[in-house]
Every structure is written in C-alpha cells, then in structure tokens.
Design a protein around this motif. Structure first.
Motif, PDB file in Angstrom:
ATOM      1  N   TRP A  75     -10.963  -5.235  -1.528  1.00 45.26           N
ATOM      2  CA  TRP A  75     -10.133  -5.750  -2.099  1.00 45.26           C
ATOM      3  C   TRP A  75      -9.392  -7.236  -1.369  1.00 45.26           C
ATOM      4  O   TRP A  75      -9.305  -8.206  -1.966  1.00 45.26           O
ATOM      5  CB  TRP A  75      -9.135  -4.928  -2.636  1.00 45.26           C
ATOM      6  CG  TRP A  75      -7.684  -5.383  -3.404  1.00 45.26           C
ATOM      7  CD1 TRP A  75      -6.553  -5.644  -2.813  1.00 45.26           C
ATOM      8  CD2 TRP A  75      -7.807  -6.021  -4.742  1.00 45.26           C
ATOM      9  NE1 TRP A  75      -5.784  -5.922  -3.940  1.00 45.26           N
ATOM     10  CE2 TRP A  75      -6.551  -6.350  -4.981  1.00 45.26           C
ATOM     11  CE3 TRP A  75      -8.851  -6.105  -5.302  1.00 45.26           C
ATOM     12  CZ2 TRP A  75      -6.190  -6.886  -6.284  1.00 45.26           C
ATOM     13  CZ3 TRP A  75      -8.451  -6.725  -6.908  1.00 45.26           C
ATOM     14  CH2 TRP A  75      -7.230  -6.993  -7.183  1.00 45.26           C
ATOM     15  N   SER A  84      -9.902  -1.074   0.712  1.00 43.48           N
ATOM     16  CA  SER A  84      -9.046  -1.989   0.923  1.00 43.48           C
ATOM     17  C   SER A  84      -9.663  -3.435   1.507  1.00 43.48           C
ATOM     18  O   SER A  84      -9.208  -4.305   1.236  1.00 43.48           O
ATOM     19  CB  SER A  84      -8.029  -1.640   2.015  1.00 43.48           C
ATOM     20  OG  SER A  84      -7.050  -0.621   1.301  1.00 43.48           O
ATOM     21  N   SER A 114       0.944  -1.123  -0.217  1.00 43.92           N
ATOM     22  CA  SER A 114      -0.126  -0.148   0.081  1.00 43.92           C
ATOM     23  C   SER A 114       0.849   1.253  -0.050  1.00 43.92           C
ATOM     24  O   SER A 114       0.268   2.441  -0.228  1.00 43.92           O
ATOM     25  CB  SER A 114      -0.910   0.069   1.175  1.00 43.92           C
ATOM     26  OG  SER A 114      -1.986  -0.801   1.196  1.00 43.92           O
ATOM     27  N   ARG A 164      -4.287   2.215  -6.351  1.00 42.51           N
ATOM     28  CA  ARG A 164      -4.412   2.020  -5.330  1.00 42.51           C
ATOM     29  C   ARG A 164      -3.137   2.234  -4.340  1.00 42.51           C
ATOM     30  O   ARG A 164      -3.164   2.530  -3.144  1.00 42.51           O
ATOM     31  CB  ARG A 164      -4.777   0.528  -4.941  1.00 42.51           C
ATOM     32  CG  ARG A 164      -3.664  -0.891  -5.241  1.00 42.51           C
ATOM     33  CD  ARG A 164      -4.430  -2.002  -4.773  1.00 42.51           C
ATOM     34  NE  ARG A 164      -5.509  -2.591  -5.404  1.00 42.51           N
ATOM     35  CZ  ARG A 164      -5.781  -3.045  -6.457  1.00 42.51           C
ATOM     36  NH1 ARG A 164      -4.583  -3.566  -6.948  1.00 42.51           N
ATOM     37  NH2 ARG A 164      -6.787  -3.472  -6.976  1.00 42.51           N
ATOM     38  N   ARG A 215      -8.746   2.607  -4.284  1.00 40.84           N
ATOM     39  CA  ARG A 215      -8.255   1.248  -3.588  1.00 40.84           C
ATOM     40  C   ARG A 215      -8.673   0.284  -4.395  1.00 40.84           C
ATOM     41  O   ARG A 215      -8.003  -0.968  -4.164  1.00 40.84           O
ATOM     42  CB  ARG A 215      -8.677   1.262  -2.165  1.00 40.84           C
ATOM     43  CG  ARG A 215      -8.249   2.498  -1.425  1.00 40.84           C
ATOM     44  CD  ARG A 215      -6.856   2.635  -1.054  1.00 40.84           C
ATOM     45  NE  ARG A 215      -6.116   1.576  -0.789  1.00 40.84           N
ATOM     46  CZ  ARG A 215      -4.876   1.301  -0.608  1.00 40.84           C
ATOM     47  NH1 ARG A 215      -4.171   2.457  -0.442  1.00 40.84           N
ATOM     48  NH2 ARG A 215      -4.350   0.324   0.048  1.00 40.84           N
ATOM     49  N   THR A 250     -10.140   4.464   3.171  1.00 41.30           N
ATOM     50  CA  THR A 250      -9.069   3.599   2.731  1.00 41.30           C
ATOM     51  C   THR A 250      -9.536   2.101   3.177  1.00 41.30           C
ATOM     52  O   THR A 250      -9.337   1.134   2.331  1.00 41.30           O
ATOM     53  CB  THR A 250      -7.794   3.970   3.412  1.00 41.30           C
ATOM     54  OG1 THR A 250      -7.472   5.397   2.875  1.00 41.30           O
ATOM     55  CG2 THR A 250      -6.720   2.967   3.068  1.00 41.30           C
TER      56      THR A 250
END
Length: 215
Positions: A161, A158, A39, A133, A127, A154
């Motif tokens: 994902w 995230s 990240s 991302r 993201r 975020t």
C-alpha cells in the motif's frame, strides 16, 4: 451545495499543503509519525500522507526508498499500538460487556483459534482494504495472534500500500484531482486482487481438509 463542496476542496488542499510542509520539515520521522496515526484507530488517511512525500522525492528533496521504509515503519508501529490495546483491554472488555454486543466467551475462543490458523491471510489482505486496514490489528490482538507473523504480514500488506501511494505521488506530483482518480482505480484493483487471493486460500484450505490433511 457547490459552495460547500468548493470550501471542502479548499480545506483539503490546504491540509495537503500543510502535510507537505510538515513532512518537509520533519523529514522521515514525520512520515513515521503520521503513518503511525493512520495505522492506529485515529481517522487519518494515508492517501494524504505518503503521496506528498513521494512528490518531495520526485523533486529530489527526499529519497523514495526511505519514504517507503518510513511509511512501512509507521504502519507497523500503529498496528502494534492497536494490537497492544486489544491485548491489554480487549478480552477483559468483551468478557465483561460482550453480552451487550452479542459477543460470548465461546465466540472469543473461536476468534482466537481462527487467527491462530488464518491470521496471516487476514492481516495481509486487511492492510490492503480501505477502513479495515486501520482496525485489522484489533482482532489480531484480541485473538493474541503470534507477534512475529503479525508484524511480518502487517509489513507485507502495508509495504504494498505504501509503495503504491509513494509511486503515485512520485509520478503524478501534487495534482490532487488526478491522485484521487488514480487511487480509486488502484483501490478497485487491490480489492479484486484480495478477493481472488482469499478465494484461492479458501479453496486450497478446503481441498486440504477434503484430502484429510490438517488445516
């Protein structure tokens, strides 16, 4: 060419096996650390971090829920790292060297206003988009997007994902070819969903402006 591709696949499979071993030894802190790298601005793909952890969860070596939470935590920490870099050096850098990149103080002010109004949708959808991302936290920090909504969106983006990656590893296992095929399909679906969401957001925003409401 075929030999080069075969060697590349062998290296990739060795990397995945190494990651499985690292995560197996380090446990959840290993997932947090690797997702922190993914990240931040380091080129470390999450596709080779979380699925192996999901695979370990399917064998009973890890807990799927904790795998997802560790992945989200690492993503937030990596995003905050990029955010901090942008806050600490970003504005100063562009104010000094921005003319070489066609960036003016006025454009920085506009970016700050944009993220103040639309940072939530930009951070969330960013993201979910490959490549973006890792870097969406930089403009958010540059524009000094409020920290609480930045962390929330975020975590939300995230979380989707990481959950997808963990479930792919959980149900498919360590079959890397199948994982890649499924991830390509899932990425297309996510991109389409993001495009639809952004389209709806723009339509709703324009409708509010058209009725005289404040955006």
């Amino acid at each position: 060419m075929g030999l080069f591709f075969s060697q590349g696949m062998d290296i990739f499979h060795s990397l995945v096996q190494w990651l499985v071993e690292v995560i197996g030894h380090m446990g959840y802190p290993g997932i947090v650390s690797l997702m922190f790298l993914e990240s931040s601005f380091f080129p470390f793909p999450s596709e080779v971090v979380v699925p192996p952890a999901g695979y370990l969860a399917s064998r009973g070596d890890m807990n799927l829920g904790l795998v997802i939470l560790a992945g989200i935590l690492g993503s937030i920490l990596g995003g905050l790292f990029n955010y901090w870099i942008a806050v600490r050096w970003g504005r100063r850098f562009f104010e000094r060297f921005g003319r070489y990149f066609l960036v003016t103080p006025e454009s920085l002010d506009k970016a700050e206003v944009f993220f103040a109004r639309h940072g939530h949708i930009s951070t969330f959808t960013g993201r979910l988009v490959p490549v973006i991302r890792q870097y969406i936290s930089l403009p958010a920090g540059l524009a000094r997007m409020p920290l609480k909504p930045f962390c929330f969106y975020t975590a939300l983006g995230s979380g989707i994902w990481v959950t997808v990656l963990a479930l792919v590893g959980y149900f498919i296992g360590d079959n890397q070819d199948m994982i890649h095929r499924e991830m390509r399909k899932i990425t297309v679906v996510l991109l389409a969903a993001c495009a639809a969401l952004v389209g709806f957001y723009v339509w709703r925003h324009r409708k509010k402006n058209g009725t005289g409401k404040k955006p």
